[in-house]
Design a protein around this motif. Structure first.
Motif, mmCIF file in Angstrom:
data_model
loop_
_atom_site.group_PDB
_atom_site.id
_atom_site.type_symbol
_atom_site.label_atom_id
_atom_site.label_comp_id
_atom_site.label_asym_id
_atom_site.label_seq_id
_atom_site.Cartn_x
_atom_site.Cartn_y
_atom_site.Cartn_z
ATOM 1 N N ILE A 158 -55.156 -14.470 12.820
ATOM 2 C CA ILE A 158 -54.566 -15.522 13.400
ATOM 3 C C ILE A 158 -54.817 -16.859 12.914
ATOM 4 N N ILE A 159 -56.233 -17.133 12.418
ATOM 5 C CA ILE A 159 -56.578 -18.296 11.968
ATOM 6 C C ILE A 159 -55.995 -18.658 10.602
ATOM 7 N N MET A 160 -55.753 -17.707 9.866
ATOM 8 C CA MET A 160 -55.233 -17.648 8.788
ATOM 9 C C MET A 160 -53.771 -17.888 8.708
ATOM 10 N N LEU A 161 -53.013 -17.242 9.852
ATOM 11 C CA LEU A 161 -51.823 -17.591 9.884
ATOM 12 C C LEU A 161 -51.528 -19.045 10.283
ATOM 13 N N ILE A 162 -52.456 -19.699 10.936
ATOM 14 C CA ILE A 162 -52.359 -21.037 11.438
ATOM 15 C C ILE A 162 -52.555 -21.886 10.371
ATOM 16 N N ALA A 163 -53.420 -21.413 9.248
ATOM 17 C CA ALA A 163 -53.664 -22.342 8.137
ATOM 18 C C ALA A 163 -52.305 -22.278 7.229
ATOM 19 N N PHE A 164 -51.893 -20.881 7.149
ATOM 20 C CA PHE A 164 -50.794 -20.912 6.406
ATOM 21 C C PHE A 164 -49.584 -21.541 6.623
ATOM 22 N N ILE A 165 -49.408 -21.372 8.051
ATOM 23 C CA ILE A 165 -48.268 -22.258 8.553
ATOM 24 C C ILE A 165 -48.437 -23.721 8.335
ATOM 25 N N VAL A 166 -49.623 -24.396 8.701
ATOM 26 C CA VAL A 166 -49.914 -25.899 8.444
ATOM 27 C C VAL A 166 -49.750 -26.309 6.915
ATOM 28 N N ASN A 167 -50.077 -25.429 5.851
ATOM 29 C CA ASN A 167 -50.013 -25.537 4.449
ATOM 30 C C ASN A 167 -48.561 -25.694 4.182
ATOM 31 N N ILE A 168 -47.693 -25.019 4.748
ATOM 32 C CA ILE A 168 -46.008 -24.825 4.623
ATOM 33 C C ILE A 168 -45.611 -26.093 5.090
ATOM 34 N N THR A 169 -45.920 -26.712 6.320
ATOM 35 C CA THR A 169 -45.517 -27.828 6.714
ATOM 36 C C THR A 169 -45.867 -28.902 6.017
#
Ligand code: GP9
Ligand code: MN
Length: 616
Positions: A153-164
């Motif tokens: 979950i934390i990595m998913l959030i980090a990944f989404i933040v990176n994309i934004t």
């Protein structure tokens, strides 16, 4: 933790590390500069994948791990291969073009370099390992499962933040945000694109027409105006012809003797002329030449805008009594030509289906036979005519039959793309020489205006071997600017003209240049290019292979930074190659953006008919 479970966890961790190393190897090839940021950016998506795989229990666990790891490996393999050939990463947007792959299978095979297999090297050992492993039920404690879930979950959030955080052109997002963010962002973009067809910018059409259409082009007092009045127009789009072969010897052997002869006699030779294509490659070159509009960097125009209205060079010529024909020794449906030619104003299309195809080289009919058969068609057609002839023998991978190879290669260049390339260009040059003779024999030469140009580069510098060999052969660092330089030769028999011009230009300039020579004007449509015989300053707006906003003018080259930040861009003197202050490039950058945006806006909104009405 039970030791068996620890082994399962170690296995997953090793696979994660292998994928991380492979990803970083890919980034070395992508010439990424910020490796620390890249590692931080690619760890989350990999942890998500391997974290999810680790949560799988039961008999199928090993199978899913193999599938997951293999998918990642194939993505990296495809990225590496595609980048080495095209200079950027593949986009799902281009999936419709996959239909063309079987037709160019030879070229694809040549794209696969054994070194790329590094991305796939571990798959078979991995399968063997898991096959030999005893199947058993894995039991993680609730706590370790919980930790695993949190990590995902934390990595998913980090990944989404990176994309934004991605800004600048989406096609270069990998350079700062990693390959995985690029791919996800690419897919998100496609989905949002299909719901919203047009670009977000809205322009006033009157302003576009006012700014783009050059009023000087309505004057008769221009240089060379009408010197080819009423002549036939023969456009030879010479496959993959780069400028470096012109007037060049390889180990004492002249590579293009016929082109060299032609450009020294009744000709204007433009040696700073550049390709102007997008994903539609050859077909984009045709489009740009005939429309004086820019190709689209996201799509092939011939595939995407089949329903649009156009006002092209053939349309204008037809209004002035010309008949129009295109000839190409390959399948009529390739690049949608059979659909697009009618709406480009080309009435007659001679393709492989209409020709005798017993003399094929590579993709289609060999150039000698193609020219030979074309002469008959050109003799029959009503005069004056416009003819677009698209050659093929010098198409990637440039393999021509041994008995047709005339250049004596050194051993080190045997079986290289470079070696093949110069052989095929030399053959295609010989075919062109024969065509000129045949034009004379058939009484078609004196009353024609003949244009020859390369549609696009043949030897991409992303391929290590091309870059190395070409840098050594030319004695200068072989980069994209060098590879995108294709020659333009305008041959006007009987005029005594003999000029070498170094003004920069591109395919977009050909339409206004041709109609000036014919003494014609375009009062109806819009032309983004300029008449190269009268323009004071050359300008090439780039948007493919390099980010939008990049440009070339008579003094310099500006390459916009892939991260979309102006100050990170590069610029250098066109001749000395010395770096220059990028602040001198801001005006050109804005001009390049405006030109390509205006052109794209017209295409996306199908505005040519409206432009014609406004010009009335
Ligand atoms: C095929 C020929 C080659 O019809 O035009 O196209 P390309 O692969 O260079 O785009
Ligand atoms: Mn081509």
């Amino acid at each position: 933790m039970e030791s068996r479970n620890r082994i399962d966890l170690i296995e997953i961790f090793i696979l994660f590390c292998i994928s991380l190393v492979k990803t970083m190897i890919l980034h070395v090839y992508l010439e990424s500069q910020h490796y620390f940021e890249i590692i931080i950016a690619v760890i989350p998506p990999l942890l998500i994948v391997y974290g999810l795989l680790n949560l799988i229990k039961g008999k199928k666990r090993n199978l899913y791990i193999i599938i997951g790891h293999t998918i990642i490996s194939f993505i990296l393999f495809a990225d590496l291969m595609y980048y080495q050939h095209f200079g950027f990463l593949p986009s799902v947007r281009l999936i419709p073009l996959l239909k063309l792959v079987p037709s160019v299978a030879n070229s694809v095979a040549f794209m696969i370099h054994p070194m790329y297999l590094i991305m796939l090297i571990d798959i078979i050992p991995l399968i063997i390992y898991f096959k030999s492993k005893k199947k058993r039920n894995i039991t993680y404690s609730r706590r370790s499962k919980r930790i695993n879930r949190y990590v995902v979950i934390i990595m998913l959030i980090a990944f989404i933040v990176n994309i934004t955080f991605i800004n600048g052109e989406s096609m270069y997002a990998y350079s700062d945000h990693g390959v995985y963010s690029y791919h996800v962002y690419d897919i998100v973009n496609i989905i949002s694109d299909s719901t919203e067809e047009t670009s977000t910018n809205i322009y006033d059409l009157d302003t576009i027409i006012e700014e783009v259409n050059n009023k000087e082009y309505l004057s008769d007092k221009r240089r060379y105006h009408g010197i080819a009045k009423n002549r036939n127009v023969i456009i030879i789009q010479f496959e993959s012809l780069q400028d470096f072969v012109i007037n060049r010897k390889y180990r004492g052997q002249e590579l293009t003797p016929n082109l060299n002869k032609l450009l020294n006699n009744d000709s204007i030779y433009f040696n700073n002329y550049y390709q102007q294509v997008g994903p539609g490659n050859t077909s984009d070159a045709e489009f740009t030449v005939n429309n004086s509009m820019y190709p689209i960097y996201k799509y092939s125009v011939y595939k995407k805008y089949t329903e649009n209205n156009f006002y092209t060079l053939p349309h204008l010529l037809k209004e002035n009594g010309y008949s129009t024909i295109a000839l190409h020794g390959y399948k009529e449906e390739f690049w949608n030509r059979n659909i697009m030619y009618p709406n480009q104003g080309i009435d007659d299309f001679i393709s492989i289906e209409d020709l005798n195809d017993d003399n094929t080289i590579g993709l289609g009919i060999g150039d000698k036979s193609f020219y030979n058969q074309s002469i008959k068609k050109l003799s029959e057609i009503n005069k004056p005519f416009y003819s677009l002839m698209i050659t093929l023998s010098s198409h990637n991978p440039y393999e021509i039959p041994e008995e047709k190879q005339k250049i004596k290669l050194s051993e080190e260049h045997e079986d290289t793309l470079f070696g093949n390339y110069i052989q095929s260009v030399n053959y295609a040059d010989e075919a062109l020489g024969e065509f000129i003779v045949e034009l004379k024999e058939n009484g078609l030469y004196d009353n024609s205006l003949i244009m020859i140009y390369g549609d696009h580069s043949g030897l991409f510098p992303n391929r290590e071997d091309n870059k190395e060999i070409m840098t050594e052969f030319l004695g200068v660092n072989y980069d994209f600017d060098e590879s995108m330089n294709v020659p333009l030769i305008i041959h006007v028999p009987g005029t005594g003209i003999n000029e070498n011009k170094s003004i920069v230009g591109s395919h977009v300039d050909l339409f206004p240049t041709i109609i000036n020579l014919l003494g014609l004007k375009n009062n109806k449509g819009i032309m983004f290019g300029q008449d190269l015989n009268n323009a004071k300053e050359g300008f090439v707006a780039l948007q493919y292979f390099v980010p939008k906003g990049s440009f070339i003018d008579d003094k310099k080259i500006f390459i916009m930074s892939k991260d979309g930040i102006f100050k990170n861009s590069r610029a250098w003197n066109l001749i000395t190659k010395e770096p220059i202050d990028i602040e001198n490039c801001r005006e050109g950058y804005e001009k390049a953006i405006k030109k390509t945006d205006y052109s794209n806006y017209i295409l996306e909104n199908n505005l040519i008919r409206e432009i014609i009405n406004k010009n009335k």
